[in-house]
Design an enzyme around this catalytic site. Sequence first.
Site, short mmCIF file in Angstrom:
data_model
loop_
_atom_site.label_atom_id
_atom_site.label_comp_id
_atom_site.label_asym_id
_atom_site.label_seq_id
_atom_site.Cartn_x
_atom_site.Cartn_y
_atom_site.Cartn_z
N ASP A 103 -0.90 2.73 -6.10
CA ASP A 103 0.28 2.42 -5.29
C ASP A 103 1.41 1.95 -6.18
O ASP A 103 1.21 1.69 -7.36
CB ASP A 103 -0.05 1.40 -4.20
CG ASP A 103 0.55 1.81 -2.86
OD1 ASP A 103 1.77 2.07 -2.81
OD2 ASP A 103 -0.19 1.87 -1.87
N VAL B 99 -4.98 2.27 2.25
CA VAL B 99 -5.86 1.83 1.16
C VAL B 99 -5.80 2.79 -0.03
O VAL B 99 -6.29 2.47 -1.11
CB VAL B 99 -7.31 1.67 1.66
CG1 VAL B 99 -7.39 0.54 2.70
CG2 VAL B 99 -7.86 2.96 2.26
N LYS B 100 -5.26 3.99 0.17
CA LYS B 100 -5.14 5.01 -0.89
C LYS B 100 -6.38 5.07 -1.76
O LYS B 100 -6.28 5.09 -2.99
CB LYS B 100 -3.88 4.78 -1.72
CG LYS B 100 -2.58 4.89 -0.90
CD LYS B 100 -1.31 4.89 -1.74
CE LYS B 100 -0.06 4.99 -0.91
NZ LYS B 100 0.25 3.80 -0.09
N ARG B 101 -7.54 5.15 -1.16
CA ARG B 101 -8.78 5.20 -1.91
C ARG B 101 -8.90 6.53 -2.63
O ARG B 101 -8.32 7.54 -2.22
CB ARG B 101 -9.98 4.94 -1.00
CG ARG B 101 -10.04 3.50 -0.49
CD ARG B 101 -10.23 2.53 -1.64
NE ARG B 101 -10.35 1.14 -1.19
CZ ARG B 101 -9.34 0.27 -1.12
NH1 ARG B 101 -8.12 0.62 -1.45
NH2 ARG B 101 -9.57 -0.98 -0.72
N THR B 126 -5.56 6.09 4.24
CA THR B 126 -4.81 6.94 3.31
C THR B 126 -5.68 7.16 2.07
O THR B 126 -6.45 6.28 1.69
CB THR B 126 -3.47 6.30 2.89
OG1 THR B 126 -3.72 5.00 2.33
CG2 THR B 126 -2.54 6.15 4.08
#
Lengths: 310, 310
Positions: A103, B99-101, B126
């Site tokens: 991020d 969480v853009k894992r 996300t």
Amino acid sequence: MSAYAMDKLFESVRDKGHVCVGLDTAAEYIPPAERHRCNCDADAVLAYNRALVDAVIDTAACFKVQIAYYEEMGVAGLSAYAQTLKYIRQRGALVIADVKRSDIADTADRYARAHFCGDFEADFVTLSPYMGMDSIDPWLALAENREKGAFVLLRTSNKGMRDFEYLHIVQDDTNKKDRRLYHAVGDKLAKLAEDHKTKSGYGIFGAVVGADPKSGDEREEALEIRRLYKDLFFLIPGYGAQGGAADDAALLLREGNGGVVNASRSILKAWTKDAAGMDMEKVDNNFAASSARKAALEMRDAIRAAVQKS
Amino acid sequence: MSAYAMDKLFESVRDKGHVCVGLDTAAEYIPPAERHRCNCDADAVLAYNRALVDAVIDTAACFKVQIAYYEEMGVAGLSAYAQTLKYIRQRGALVIADVKRSDIADTADRYARAHFCGDFEADFVTLSPYMGMDSIDPWLALAENREKGAFVLLRTSNKGMRDFEYLHIVQDDTNKKDRRLYHAVGDKLAKLAEDHKTKSGYGIFGAVVGADPKSGDEREEALEIRRLYKDLFFLIPGYGAQGGAADDAALLLREGNGGVVNASRSILKAWTKDAAGMDMEKVDNNFAASSARKAALEMRDAIRAAVQKS
């Protein structure tokens, strides 16, 4: 005298070998008698981790804790995660938080504070570069201030790495040929390492490069990655249960250092082989820890032998 | 009759507009009197979130909770995160766990269980695609089983997106020209959407596409992305504090639906403008919530107006 996490890791590899013990501890990897003795899985995982850390601390260059295994257990799991990191650091060992965060801007700053300070303080984190260098750079200031480090995904060892990491790219600003996406990432990381070098000679941030089984072209590729990015310290997953061998990992080292090789299940679950045929009630964390120690020692020696051969 | 999260989101956009309220709630965004009334920041954040959810629930298509802001507060913060998700879902609204894992195989399975079940259960997550589709596909089975959804990073609105997402690529298996990395990601996601479609006509997984200020070429690019990936529902960040406007966001919608537009700080901190000159002791969560509601309504109406104009 102060030193960055990367300096300490460099010294740790020199003194203890290349093994990074991955505490991707699922409750089902724990001897059943121990698991059922605890009231909840998160407690069982923490107790197991402590036993393993004690058993391998003189054999492991560092530890890596994969947060997914703890997130799965919810808030209690993340409390066990925090306590695992704390225990490793109290014992004087280095720990990589395998969080692959991804991020930008203020959000990246928050993540950096989350993983370089407070409950979840680790020595290193792992990061994913898709969004660009403004998802990596925000970690730098706090890393410098608190002498931390990071490993950024470069070229991983999963099948899917061919989907994007491996795509050929066209860059007008370079004459280099046969360029793939991971080269673009690597070049940015090499620049960052050049600008932020530690005493060890390696940059403050390194890269994740997988040790999948290599033959022919893939062998050349690994050698090229090591040659191109000589200032990047590598975190090398894919050993053991994921199929990589000591020879594959050795290709990614530099003068016997410059990388740690992670193994998780082959160490965490080593007891299952040793306990074959035993009364399961008698298999406890001590038993599992001594199997883990044996597996870690074997792995350390196998990599050292491969390095000497190469 | 059962419905996927994406179907519910489609209906929610139709009924309530396009606003996704981002609860990236830093303690310093809370009126000081309220913050100091609580024993710890995590409690203050949870109380603030509840007040905001109540105020905007009929105006927001959904909520997005950025986990970094909670991780920063450690275990207590993640407990507030869990309770925020629970509160939103209890009130019958949809929530995206931002969480853009970014991980594969067994680790991705663990993450899926972490965010589609248990303490951290959300309706959507996300994901970051760098490692390849084997970091996306493992989420599918549980998403289908539990009627969840995901948004995968495609083309974001930060400056750094030019570092990698925007690189030109060469793909031998396609005749398409002027291809960038995000096209390769988009094509894979389009295929996944085609194979896993919901009643709404959109795929079970959508994409994150940024709404940065657009002019000339960038306007064309946004229109092309919407045209190429018509079956992907978009999560559109970058509005408000990040510079994007209603017109930019409208370019990424399809027949007045097909996307939600996230705003965080412009809603969370709307009270700071309204409270200018006031006695800060009198600015409480109710005051902040009514400012947030006003900001969300204005944003909803601005996007609706932009859609009608386009």
